[in-house]
Design an enzyme around this catalytic site. Structure first.
Site, short mmCIF file in Angstrom:
data_model
loop_
_atom_site.label_atom_id
_atom_site.label_comp_id
_atom_site.label_asym_id
_atom_site.label_seq_id
_atom_site.Cartn_x
_atom_site.Cartn_y
_atom_site.Cartn_z
N PRO A 1 -8.93 -2.43 5.66
CA PRO A 1 -9.63 -2.79 6.96
C PRO A 1 -9.15 -1.99 8.25
CG PRO A 1 -8.79 -4.43 5.70
CD PRO A 1 -8.12 -3.26 5.24
N GLU A 2 -9.87 -1.72 9.04
CA GLU A 2 -9.92 -0.92 10.43
C GLU A 2 -9.82 -1.87 11.40
OE1 GLU A 2 -11.54 2.91 11.00
OE2 GLU A 2 -11.53 3.35 8.78
#
Length: 269
Positions: free
Chosen positions: A2-3
Site C-alpha cells: 500500500p502507498e
C-alpha cells in the site's frame, strides 16, 4: 505494498472506532512480525485512544502512556470487527475496545510491524524521514536544494523516503507524466522552474487518490480491511504499449530501482 493514499484511507477508516474509545486489552497471538512485538504494547490496556495519526506509511495510535506504531508491510490489513468474532488465520495482533469492537492486524507474510513508542520518545523508524508531501514543508525550493549534485534519476529521487515520504511507485509515475519530466532525468539537472511544476502535481495526485479512496470507503468495519488501490484513471502506470493520452505515442516501460516505470518518450523530457 500500500502507498500513502491507501494508508491514509485506512487511518480514516479505523479512526471513528478507536479515537476517544477505551482499550480493554491488547492480545498478541504471534509476535514474530518484521520486528518482535514489544511487551510495552500492553501499556495501552485501560487507556483512552487520544488520536489516530499517520507518519509516512506508519499508523500511530496515541495514548497518554505512548503510541502503538503499525505498518502493513507487503500484505497486511486492518479489520474492525466484533470482538467475539472468531480469529482468522494470520490475525497476529488485536486491540480489543470497551465498545465491543476489535482492531485486528492480519499479515500473512509477516512483513508488517506493531511497535511501541513511549510518551515523549522518538522511535528509530522515524529517523531521517523526509517531510510529508501534503504539508507546507514540502516545497519546490526544498526539492531543488535537496537535489543539487544528485545524479540519481528523478523518479528514484522523489521515491526516496529520506527526501520525502510516501511518494510510491504508482504516484511517482503519474506525477512525472503530468509534469512532462522523463523518469530517468538526473534529479540534480532539473531546474527550479520544473520543480515548481512537479511539486504541486505530486500534492494534487496524492490528494486526489485520498479523496477518491475516502468516497469509496463506506464502512470500514464491513470491509476486508485491505487498502488496495483505488479504481483510478491512471495515465501511465500499468499501461505499457498503450497510446499516450496526450499524443497517442505508445507508452514505454523500463525498470528503475527494480520498479516498473512507464512513460511517454515524446511528452516527457
Amino acid at each position: 505494498m500500500p502507498e500513502l493514499p491507501e494508508v491514509e484511507v485506512s487511518r480514516l477508516g479505523i479512526q471513528p472506532y478507536l479515537e476517544q474509545h477505551i482499550i480493554q486489552s491488547v492480545k498478541v497471538h504471534n509476535g514474530k512480525l518484521r520486528w518482535p512485538v514489544p511487551e510495552e504494547v500492553q501499556l495501552l490496556e485501560g487507556e483512552k485512544v487520544l488520536a489516530v495519526k499517520r507518519r509516512a506509511k506508519y499508523l500511530l495510535i496515541e495514548s497518554k502512556h505512548g503510541t502503538a506504531i503499525l505498518h502493513l508491510g507487503m500484505s497486511g490489513n486492518l479489520r474492525v470487527v466484533d470482538s467475539k468474532e472468531p480469529l482468522k488465520k494470520h490475525d497476529h495482533v488485536e486491540i480489543i475496545l470497551a465498545s465491543g469492537k476489535s482492531l485486528r492486524l492480519n499479515d500473512p507474510r509477516r512483513f508488517g510491524a506493531f511497535l511501541w513508542q513511549g510518551a515523549g520518545e522518538d522511535h528509530s523508524v522515524f529517523e531521517k524521514l523526509g517531510p510529508e508531501p501534503l504539508t507546507e514543508l514540502f516545497t519546490a525550493e526544498y526539492l531543488f536544494e535537496k537535489s543539487r549534485g544528485k545524479k540519481q534519476p528523478i523518479k528514484q529521487f522523489v521515491m526516496d523516503n529520506h527526501v520525502v515520504v510516501g511518494v510510491g511507485n504508482i504516484y511517482a509515475n503519474e506525477s512525472l507524466f503530468k509534469a512532462g519530466i522523463h523518469p530517468k532525468k538526473e534529479a540534480g539537472k532539473i531546474s527550479l522552474k520544473r520543480y515548481q511544476l512537479l511539486t504541486p502535481i505530486i500534492k494534487e495526485t496524492l490528494s486526489a487518490a485520498i479523496k477518491q479512496g475516502g468516497t469509496t470507503l463506506k464502512d470500514f468495519a464491513q470491509s476486508d480491511g485491505k487498502p488496495g488501490y483505488f479504481a483510478q484513471e491512471l495515465l501511465v502506470y500499468g499501461r505499457k504499449g498503450e497510446p499516450c493520452v496526450s499524443c497517442e505515442t505508445p507508452l514505454k516501460e523500463i525498470r528503475l530501482g527494480q520498479r516498473s516505470t512507464v512513460y511517454c518518450s515524446k511528452c516527457q523530457r
